[in-house]
Write a protein that holds these residues in place. Structure first.
Motif: not given
Ligand code: GLU
Length: 312
Positions: A70, A195, A260
């Motif tokens: 992010k 991600c 994450s």
């Molecule tokens: N891929 C996850 C989601 O969007 C990322 C969330 C995270 O790493 O906190 O739900």
């Protein structure tokens, strides 16, 4: 106790053995690929702003970057879209979970770029005529941050896209508010692919070091983003990077960071170093339990806390 305070000589294997036994937490099971993560994995790396890299055992084990992407999506959005990106996404902490179905009241903007709503939007602000070209630009940008060609796990990208119901809900909500201007499914697809980029602790430490060095990758010497962009990103990591645990994190560790669900944490101590810890078991706020413990010790031993009194 590790006496060295010079990061270039810091013994990360010794730190790893010291924190390997700190237990607790649970591996995320939102998608099958994450549920299969090794709970005993612990990789640590740091990279100074001069480009000196230190790494522990298992610092080369690949995991999906998940939300540690992010800050870098925010950086690329600011780089490509300019400061106008800050009219479209807020920068205030939420005190809520990463995937809360909530937008800023009054504006309909996502509250900040470190929660899912914000990252769906910043990914959509990266240059590209369609999903494929935007995802290509994101992968190239992340690779420039890491200083090597990264790749995407197709199965993780697919699971994230298929099973990310809350992300679909957020994308539709932002479209209804007029804040997201690309298609909702396209926005989720681009974010899911971001991600699913595979990194190890070394890659993430170089990425953190690039932010800490004001947007210039200290290993490749490539300028990836402007120093104003890096400053904006690190500021928001400090206030929002660990979701509803950000206050506790800043008091204890005192280093801007992003957590994450894959158990990665990326840290950026401006002007000093970037660091990363990878260990899958998470606490209730979605922060790696060992990652937090390691970051605590690193911050203490290397004097990284942003609000420490200067020595002497
Ligand atoms: N891929 C996850 C989601 O969007 C990322 C969330 C995270 O790493 O906190 O739900």
């Amino acid at each position: 106790m590790n006496a060295a305070t010079d990061p270039r000589e810091y013994d990360l294997d010794e730190l790893r053995s010291r924190t390997l036994l700190s237990g607790g937490g649970a591996v995320d099971d939102s998608i099958p690929e994450l549920a299969r993560a090794d709970p005993d994995l612990l990789g640590i790396a740091l990279v100074t702003v001069e480009g000196v890299l230190r790494a522990s055992a298992q610092a080369d084990v690949l995991i999906s970057i998940q939300s540690a992407v992010k800050p870098f999506l925010f950086a690329l959005a600011l780089q490509d879209h300019g400061p106008a990106a800050l009219d479209l996404v807020g920068i205030e902490p939420t005190g809520e979970a990463f995937d809360a179905i909530k937008l800023e009241s009054g504006t309909g903007r996502p509250p900040n770029p470190m929660v899912n709503a914000g990252a769906l939007l910043t990914a959509a602000l990266v240059d590209g005529a369609d999903a494929a070209s935007r995802s290509g630009r994101i992968l190239d940008g992340l690779s420039a941050f890491a200083g090597r060609d990264l790749r995407v796990s197709e199965s993780i990208a697919e699971s994230e896209h298929l099973l990310g119901d809350r992300n679909h809900a957020l994308a539709h909500l932002m479209r209804s508010e007029g804040t997201l201007v690309i298609g909702a499914d396209e926005a989720v697809a681009v974010y899911a692919r971001a991600c699913a980029v595979l990194v190890d602790a070394r890659d993430l430490a170089v990425m953190g070091a690039t932010l800490a060095a004001g947007g210039r990758n200290p290993v490749t010497d490539q300028r990836v983003v402007g120093d104003g962009v890096a400053r904006d990103v690190v500021s928001v990591m400090a206030t929002c990077g660990v979701y509803d645990g950000s206050g506790r994190w800043m008091r204890q560790v005192g280093v801007p960071a992003k957590s994450s669900v894959s158990g990665a944490i990326v840290l950026a101590a401006p002007g000093v170093l970037g660091a990363a810890v990878v260990s899958p078991p998470l606490d209730e706020q979605g922060t790696s339990v060992r990652g937090h413990a390691v970051s605590d010790v690193l911050s203490h031993d290397l004097g990284l806390h942003s609000f420490r009194m200067p020595r002497g």
